[in-house]
Design an enzyme around this catalytic site. Structure first.
Site, PDB file in Angstrom:
ATOM      1  N   THR A 118       0.827  -1.207   0.000  1.00 20.40           N
ATOM      2  CA  THR A 118       0.000   0.000   0.000  1.00 20.40           C
ATOM      3  C   THR A 118       0.868   1.267   0.000  1.00 20.40           C
ATOM      4  OG1 THR A 118      -1.419   1.288   1.494  1.00 20.40           O
ATOM      5  CG2 THR A 118      -0.102  -0.394   2.524  1.00 20.40           C
ATOM      6  N   ASP A 119       0.296   2.354  -0.484  1.00 15.77           N
ATOM      7  CA  ASP A 119       1.014   3.644  -0.423  1.00 15.77           C
ATOM      8  C   ASP A 119       1.077   4.165   1.015  1.00 15.77           C
ATOM      9  OD1 ASP A 119      -1.669   4.316  -0.086  1.00 15.77           O
ATOM     10  OD2 ASP A 119      -1.641   6.001  -1.480  1.00 15.77           O
ATOM     11  N   GLU A 120       0.297   3.546   1.926  1.00 15.81           N
ATOM     12  CA  GLU A 120       0.261   4.051   3.307  1.00 15.81           C
ATOM     13  C   GLU A 120       1.592   3.844   4.031  1.00 15.81           C
ATOM     14  OE1 GLU A 120      -3.419   3.235   5.402  1.00 15.81           O
ATOM     15  OE2 GLU A 120      -4.504   3.108   3.501  1.00 15.81           O
TER      16      GLU A 120
ATOM     17  N   TYR B  88      -1.721  -0.644  10.974  1.00 13.00           N
ATOM     18  CA  TYR B  88      -1.879  -1.291   9.660  1.00 13.00           C
ATOM     19  C   TYR B  88      -0.679  -0.988   8.755  1.00 13.00           C
ATOM     20  CZ  TYR B  88      -3.315  -1.687   4.756  1.00 13.00           C
ATOM     21  OH  TYR B  88      -3.340  -1.955   3.406  1.00 13.00           O
TER      22      TYR B  88
ATOM     23  N   LYS C 172       2.352  -3.444   7.201  1.00  9.18           N
ATOM     24  CA  LYS C 172       2.602  -3.613   5.761  1.00  9.18           C
ATOM     25  C   LYS C 172       4.048  -3.205   5.439  1.00  9.18           C
ATOM     26  CE  LYS C 172       0.063  -4.665   2.925  1.00  9.18           C
ATOM     27  NZ  LYS C 172      -0.297  -6.020   2.416  1.00  9.18           N
TER      28      LYS C 172
HETATM   29  P1  NAD Z   1      -9.705  -7.495   2.241  1.00 12.93           P
HETATM   30  O1  NAD Z   1      -9.694  -7.207   3.713  1.00 12.93           O
HETATM   31  O2  NAD Z   1     -10.943  -7.245   1.458  1.00 12.93           O
HETATM   32  O3  NAD Z   1      -9.281  -9.011   1.984  1.00 12.93           O
HETATM   33  C1  NAD Z   1      -8.241  -9.643   2.679  1.00 12.93           C
HETATM   34  C2  NAD Z   1      -8.367 -11.137   2.435  1.00 12.93           C
HETATM   35  O4  NAD Z   1      -7.280 -11.798   3.120  1.00 12.93           O
HETATM   36  C3  NAD Z   1      -9.670 -11.743   2.997  1.00 12.93           C
HETATM   37  O5  NAD Z   1     -10.257 -12.600   2.052  1.00 12.93           O
HETATM   38  C4  NAD Z   1      -9.214 -12.517   4.228  1.00 12.93           C
HETATM   39  O6  NAD Z   1     -10.025 -13.648   4.521  1.00 12.93           O
HETATM   40  C5  NAD Z   1      -7.801 -12.932   3.816  1.00 12.93           C
HETATM   41  N1  NAD Z   1      -6.929 -13.182   4.980  1.00 12.93           N
HETATM   42  C6  NAD Z   1      -6.740 -12.382   6.069  1.00 12.93           C
HETATM   43  N2  NAD Z   1      -5.898 -12.959   6.922  1.00 12.93           N
HETATM   44  C7  NAD Z   1      -5.530 -14.155   6.376  1.00 12.93           C
HETATM   45  C8  NAD Z   1      -4.667 -15.205   6.784  1.00 12.93           C
HETATM   46  N3  NAD Z   1      -4.013 -15.144   7.957  1.00 12.93           N
HETATM   47  N4  NAD Z   1      -4.515 -16.267   5.971  1.00 12.93           N
HETATM   48  C9  NAD Z   1      -5.176 -16.339   4.782  1.00 12.93           C
HETATM   49  N5  NAD Z   1      -6.026 -15.388   4.357  1.00 12.93           N
HETATM   50  C10 NAD Z   1      -6.191 -14.298   5.139  1.00 12.93           C
HETATM   51  O7  NAD Z   1      -8.476  -6.648   1.675  1.00 12.93           O
HETATM   52  P2  NAD Z   1      -8.264  -5.926   0.277  1.00 12.93           P
HETATM   53  O8  NAD Z   1      -8.763  -4.536   0.387  1.00 12.93           O
HETATM   54  O9  NAD Z   1      -8.720  -6.800  -0.810  1.00 12.93           O
HETATM   55  O10 NAD Z   1      -6.661  -5.834   0.260  1.00 12.93           O
HETATM   56  C11 NAD Z   1      -5.869  -6.858  -0.320  1.00 12.93           C
HETATM   57  C12 NAD Z   1      -4.412  -6.458  -0.279  1.00 12.93           C
HETATM   58  O11 NAD Z   1      -4.220  -5.220  -0.967  1.00 12.93           O
HETATM   59  C13 NAD Z   1      -3.866  -6.250   1.137  1.00 12.93           C
HETATM   60  O12 NAD Z   1      -2.558  -6.760   1.193  1.00 12.93           O
HETATM   61  C14 NAD Z   1      -3.856  -4.737   1.292  1.00 12.93           C
HETATM   62  O13 NAD Z   1      -2.884  -4.319   2.209  1.00 12.93           O
HETATM   63  C15 NAD Z   1      -3.549  -4.297  -0.129  1.00 12.93           C
HETATM   64  N6  NAD Z   1      -4.018  -2.961  -0.500  1.00 12.93           N
HETATM   65  C16 NAD Z   1      -5.329  -2.615  -0.302  1.00 12.93           C
HETATM   66  C17 NAD Z   1      -5.769  -1.358  -0.722  1.00 12.93           C
HETATM   67  C18 NAD Z   1      -7.212  -0.940  -0.568  1.00 12.93           C
HETATM   68  O14 NAD Z   1      -7.551   0.193  -0.854  1.00 12.93           O
HETATM   69  N7  NAD Z   1      -8.125  -1.828  -0.161  1.00 12.93           N
HETATM   70  C19 NAD Z   1      -4.863  -0.465  -1.303  1.00 12.93           C
HETATM   71  C20 NAD Z   1      -3.528  -0.858  -1.494  1.00 12.93           C
HETATM   72  C21 NAD Z   1      -3.126  -2.111  -1.085  1.00 12.93           C
HETATM   73  P1  TYD Z   2     -10.605   3.893   4.588  1.00  7.78           P
HETATM   74  O1  TYD Z   2     -11.569   3.379   3.566  1.00  7.78           O
HETATM   75  O2  TYD Z   2     -10.645   3.298   5.966  1.00  7.78           O
HETATM   76  O3  TYD Z   2      -9.146   3.757   3.949  1.00  7.78           O
HETATM   77  P2  TYD Z   2      -7.700   4.290   4.522  1.00  7.78           P
HETATM   78  O4  TYD Z   2      -7.861   4.812   5.883  1.00  7.78           O
HETATM   79  O5  TYD Z   2      -6.877   3.036   4.487  1.00  7.78           O
HETATM   80  O6  TYD Z   2      -7.266   5.322   3.550  1.00  7.78           O
HETATM   81  O7  TYD Z   2     -10.811   5.441   4.740  1.00  7.78           O
HETATM   82  C1  TYD Z   2     -10.669   6.343   3.644  1.00  7.78           C
HETATM   83  C2  TYD Z   2     -10.822   7.755   4.187  1.00  7.78           C
HETATM   84  O8  TYD Z   2     -12.173   7.915   4.654  1.00  7.78           O
HETATM   85  C3  TYD Z   2      -9.935   8.023   5.379  1.00  7.78           C
HETATM   86  O9  TYD Z   2      -9.451   9.365   5.300  1.00  7.78           O
HETATM   87  C4  TYD Z   2     -10.845   7.886   6.580  1.00  7.78           C
HETATM   88  C5  TYD Z   2     -12.192   8.308   6.030  1.00  7.78           C
HETATM   89  N1  TYD Z   2     -13.357   7.641   6.676  1.00  7.78           N
HETATM   90  C6  TYD Z   2     -14.409   8.416   7.215  1.00  7.78           C
HETATM   91  O10 TYD Z   2     -14.411   9.669   7.142  1.00  7.78           O
HETATM   92  N2  TYD Z   2     -15.449   7.755   7.797  1.00  7.78           N
HETATM   93  C7  TYD Z   2     -15.494   6.389   7.893  1.00  7.78           C
HETATM   94  O11 TYD Z   2     -16.472   5.830   8.470  1.00  7.78           O
HETATM   95  C8  TYD Z   2     -14.422   5.613   7.325  1.00  7.78           C
HETATM   96  C9  TYD Z   2     -14.431   4.118   7.411  1.00  7.78           C
HETATM   97  C10 TYD Z   2     -13.374   6.293   6.720  1.00  7.78           C
END
Ligand code: NAD
Ligand code: TYD
Length: 335
Positions: free
Chosen positions: A121-123, A149, A153
């Site tokens: 992630t960019d975070e 988080y 990562k």
């Molecule tokens: P998500 O929470 O929707 O899915 C995570 C999946 O991992 C789930 O299916 C869960 O059951 C599985 N999981 C969790 N712990 C596990 C374990 N111990 N063993 C096996 N499976 C396990 O997450 P997402 O949003 O799809 O994110 C996927 C990846 O992308 C993550 O690595 C996250 O850090 C990265 N990412 C997410 C975003 C975003 O905006 N959502 C952005 C950049 C990177």
């Molecule tokens: P989120 O989807 O949790 O992603 P991340 O924190 O990993 O970027 O949140 C996106 C943005 O939205 C973040 O600035 C927090 C804000 N947010 C709210 O204002 N209200 C909410 O209930 C949630 C879940 C997020």
């Protein structure tokens, strides 16, 4: 291909992308099915002979070594992913994101240095000030994670690079910005706000609503990972984003209006502790080296996403109950 976390939001969209574009590829999806994992996300692939689901934890080294034996590549999505939950329960983030990644790296090494792509992630780069609009994250930006988080990562990213430098493991890493699209668990900002409004509930906007995120449609992220696993340079990192910075307020207003409501549906709530102010990524390297470019503009993408949640009430109503409601109460009571 072994995909971890393929029952989650991005992993399931990625598996759909790969099996649609390369129907001759075979995928094993290893997922623990935490609250965020949902087999319904890939129900249409259930009987596809090139798709196999294995329920299991990435910390189970025996299982991982067994199912990874014959794969050419491990694409690692599995993680605990919600920042708010990492405030409530940091340990599960360290466990899965750090130790789990380590188990997978060890398996890849033991099995003869398997190709390994790590989804990050960019975070990990921390937070940018709102006013310094000229600054964006890129591949050389120093790590400065701020939440449990993002720190977990970041730790995983370091381990992945260490396995490349120390053991020659053929790795790549992608650090992507905030994703949106179908099948996103409705605890995250965009699907939470859409589904709350569909239930005629108010939307909880944190702090002053001015925090900025850089949004990318999940289909564009999947296409980026596709390019990296096929042609990315071994040992390299690629930052992925769609040059789409928006404040939370802007997005909230768009969703509220699109669903026929006014600003009275916005409830300003206490801010998330340590809330990162702004993310912004500069994806020049992947654009120049791999010819990847985002295809979905935000206005179309958000409309399609809203429509997906309107069309799939069974999906989100089921996941937005039980464990989810318990979490929500804990989160709002603890803060
Ligand atoms: P998500 O929470 O929707 O899915 C995570 C999946 O991992 C789930 O299916 C869960 O059951 C599985 N999981 C969790 N712990 C596990 C374990 N111990 N063993 C096996 N499976 C396990 O997450 P997402 O949003 O799809 O994110 C996927 C990846 O992308 C993550 O690595 C996250 O850090 C990265 N990412 C997410 C975003 C975003 O905006 N959502 C952005 C950049 C990177
Ligand atoms: P989120 O989807 O949790 O992603 P991340 O924190 O990993 O970027 O949140 C996106 C943005 O939205 C973040 O600035 C927090 C804000 N947010 C709210 O204002 N209200 C909410 O209930 C949630 C879940 C997020």
């Amino acid at each position: 291909m072994l995909v971890t976390g393929g029952a989650g939001f991005i992993g399931s969209n990625f598996i759909r992308h790969i099996l649609t574009k390369y129907p001759h590829y075979s995928i094993i999806n290893l997922d623990k099915l935490t609250y965020a994992g949902n087999l319904e996300n890939l129900k249409d692939f259930e009987f596809n002979p090139n798709y196999k689901f294995v329920k299991g934890d990435i910390l189970n080294s025996e299982l991982v070594e067994h199912i990874a034996q014959d794969v050419d590549i491990i694409v690692h999505f599995a993680a605990e992913t919600h920042v708010d939950r990492s405030v409530l329960d940091p340990f599960s983030f360290v466990r899965t994101n750090v130790l789990g990644t380590h188990v997978l790296l060890e398996a890849a090494r033991k099995l003869g240095n398997k190709r390994f792509h790590h989804i990050s992630t960019d975070e990990v780069f921390g937070s940018l000030p709102l006013e310094e609009t000229h600054r964006s994250f890129h591949e050389e930006t120093p790590y400065d994670p701020k939440s449990p988080y993002s720190s977990s990562k970041a730790a995983a990213d370091h381990l992945v690079r260490a396995y490349h430098h120390t053991f020659g493991l053929p790795i790549t890493i992608s650090n992507c910005s905030n994703n949106y699209g179908p099948y996103q668990f409705p605890e995250k900002f965009i699907p939470l706000f859409i589904t709350n409004l569909l239930e005629e509930k108010k939307v909880p906007l944190y702090g002053d609503g001015k925090n900025v995120r850089d949004w990318i449609h999940v289909a564009d992220h999947s296409a980026a990972v596709d390019r990296i696993i096929h042609d990315g340079r071994i040992g390299h990192t690629y930052v992925v984003g769609a040059n789409c910075e928006k404040s939370n307020f802007e997005i909230t207003k768009l969703i509220v209006n699109c669903l026929g409501f006014g600003e009275e549906m916005i409830e300003y709530v206490k801010d998330r502790p340590g809330h990162d102010r702004r993310y912004s990524v500069r994806p020049h390297k992947i654009q120049a080296e791999l010819g990847w470019n985002p295809q979905m503009n935000f206005d179309d993408g958000i409309k399609k996403t809203i429509q997906w949640y309107i069309d799939n009430p069974d999906w989100w109503r089921r996941v937005k109950s039980g464990e989810y409601l318990e979490y929500y109460d804990r989160w709002y009571n603890k803060r």
